[in-house]
Design an enzyme around this catalytic site. Structure first.
Site, PDB file in Angstrom:
ATOM      1  N   LYS A  54       8.291 -10.291  -0.562  1.00 24.38           N
ATOM      2  CA  LYS A  54       6.886 -10.647  -0.698  1.00 24.38           C
ATOM      3  C   LYS A  54       6.603 -11.665  -1.800  1.00 24.38           C
ATOM      4  O   LYS A  54       6.687 -12.856  -1.593  1.00 24.38           O
ATOM      5  CB  LYS A  54       6.031  -9.384  -0.851  1.00 24.38           C
TER       6      LYS A  54
ATOM      7  N   ASP B 275      12.374   0.894  -2.902  1.00 25.47           N
ATOM      8  CA  ASP B 275      11.814  -0.205  -2.117  1.00 25.47           C
ATOM      9  C   ASP B 275      10.605  -0.746  -2.881  1.00 25.47           C
ATOM     10  O   ASP B 275       9.533  -0.136  -2.882  1.00 25.47           O
ATOM     11  CB  ASP B 275      11.410   0.322  -0.738  1.00 25.47           C
TER      12      ASP B 275
ATOM     13  N   PHE C 182       6.837   3.048   4.423  1.00 27.55           N
ATOM     14  CA  PHE C 182       6.992   1.881   5.298  1.00 27.55           C
ATOM     15  C   PHE C 182       8.093   1.006   4.713  1.00 27.55           C
ATOM     16  O   PHE C 182       8.020   0.603   3.549  1.00 27.55           O
ATOM     17  CB  PHE C 182       5.698   1.076   5.406  1.00 27.55           C
TER      18      PHE C 182
END
Length: 396
Positions: A252, A223, A138
């Protein structure tokens, strides 16, 4: 105003892009979250790995307040001291030499995808632009990042997608090697797949990927949007495998709650991003950069990483106890304080029951309960969460 009144108002005008739980969050402190009706929850979701220092950490709050009174935003046409300091701190503690700032993980991954294409075009020609990613990965919600994502469910209804992506099984180096063609320019992977079910790269896999990339003059992108910034027990997840990428993406938890993203790259690769090649109006603005500085310094200086390792081991041991007792628990896996408990049954109802009893977790990949408590969580809070979870599991 009651929670239900807020929910009714939200249902009338807020876009329906989330399957929201009936919780109206109004206040947070540490590992606790309160709703509009005054109910307290133990938060083992942490804003989906955003509130790594807990809710409203005093140093985050102070940084926001002080900077907001001084300078909130100015153009990236000018030099921004806190942005410069943050770039220095990230480079000093990673493989990187230069940092591009943006506002989210998807934007950081978009920057990475642009950079690998630009670098490859300059060094190998414009026909070399395709990227290999992993199945179950993702990488974000933009057209570009859902194109890179190895999950069909996030792509449904959005064709045509961006061309040039190929997907291989996560953890299978030989499958990756076989997928390489003269058009491939980069490989992009999560060291730990979060949304894909908390899947940790097998031992030696990332090293093998690095070797394959070097043999074929491919760039390697990690990532770390979800697993960076301390979540796995080291500042960055790749450090535990001893394998450095050419590019790393962050977001995040980078500022402990406020929105910021970053793409970190080596000097050799970053040179392909000259003036005008990429940009972000709000990226690295004074308010977010100052807050991220406070978050990263707290992470490095206040024993947060050590606590993450210790509490990760403890939480994992408690989850392993459940695995030994309940036959519908298939596996416990993860690293640090990103842990998944895979079930042989769907996990959504367990999440709902946990919410009702005051524990916030979530379910990913349909059958994996995901635990993402703040990195400052205590043993007592873990015990409290496990008591709630045990009460639910006993009735299955």
């Amino acid at each position: 105003m009651t929670s239900q009144e807020w929910i009714d108002r939200g249902n009338a005008h807020v876009a329906k892009t989330y399957g929201r739980f009936p919780l109206v969050a109004t206040r947070g402190e540490g590992s606790r979250l309160w709703d509009a009706d005054g109910k307290c929850y133990l938060d083992f979701l942490a804003g989906i790995a955003v509130n790594n220092l807990g809710h409203c950490h005093p140093k985050i709050v102070a940084a926001l307040q002080q900077q907001a009174a001084q300078l909130i935003h100015c153009s990236n046409y000018f030099h921004i001291p806190s942005q410069i300091e943050l770039a220095e701190l990230l480079c000093e503690n990673s493989f990187g030499d230069r940092v591009f700032f943006c506002n989210s993980g998807a934007e950081a991954n978009e920057a990475a995808m642009k950079l690998v294409r630009k670098y490859s075009a300059e060094h190998f020609g414009s026909d070399r632009f395709e990227v290999i990613t992993a199945l179950s990965s993702f990488h974000g919600r933009t057209i570009g990042t859902i194109s890179a994502t190895g999950q069909d469910k996030v792509k449904a209804g959005f064709n045509p997608l961006l061309p040039g992506f190929h997907y291989v099984p996560f953890g299978d180096a030989e499958a990756l090697r076989k997928a390489i063609t003269p058009r491939i320019c980069a490989v992009m992977l999560e060291p730990v797949q979060g949304e894909g079910g908390v899947r940790v790269a097998p031992p030696g896999y990332l090293a093998a990927v690095r070797e394959i990339c070097d043999e074929n003059n491919l760039l390697l992108v990690f990532d770390e949007v979800q697993v960076g910034c301390g979540r796995t027990g080291s500042l960055f997840a790749y450090q535990q495998d001893g394998v450095a990428p050419d590019i790393m993406t962050l977001a995040k938890a980078l500022a402990g709650g406020p929105p910021i993203g970053a793409m970190v790259a080596t000097e050799k690769v970053a040179e392909s991003f000259g003036p005008g090649s990429h940009g972000s109006t709000f990226g690295g603005n004074p308010l977010m950069a100052t807050t991220a500085l406070a978050a990263m310094r707290t992470m490095l200086e206040d024993g947060v990483l050590d606590n993450c390792v210790a509490m990760g081991d403890y939480l994992r041991s408690r989850l392993e106890e459940f695995k030994d007792r309940y036959p519908f628990i298939k596996e416990v896996r993860g690293r640090g304080l990103i842990l998944g408990m895979e079930l042989t049954i769907p996990g959504a109802d367990i999440v709902t029951q946990a919410l009702e009893r005051g524990l916030l977790i979530n379910c990913t990949a349909n059958t994996v309960l995901r635990f993402l408590p703040p990195l400052v969580v205590t043993p007592e809070e873990i015990d409290e969460a496990m008591a709630i979870l045990d009460g639910i599991l006993q009735n299955i």
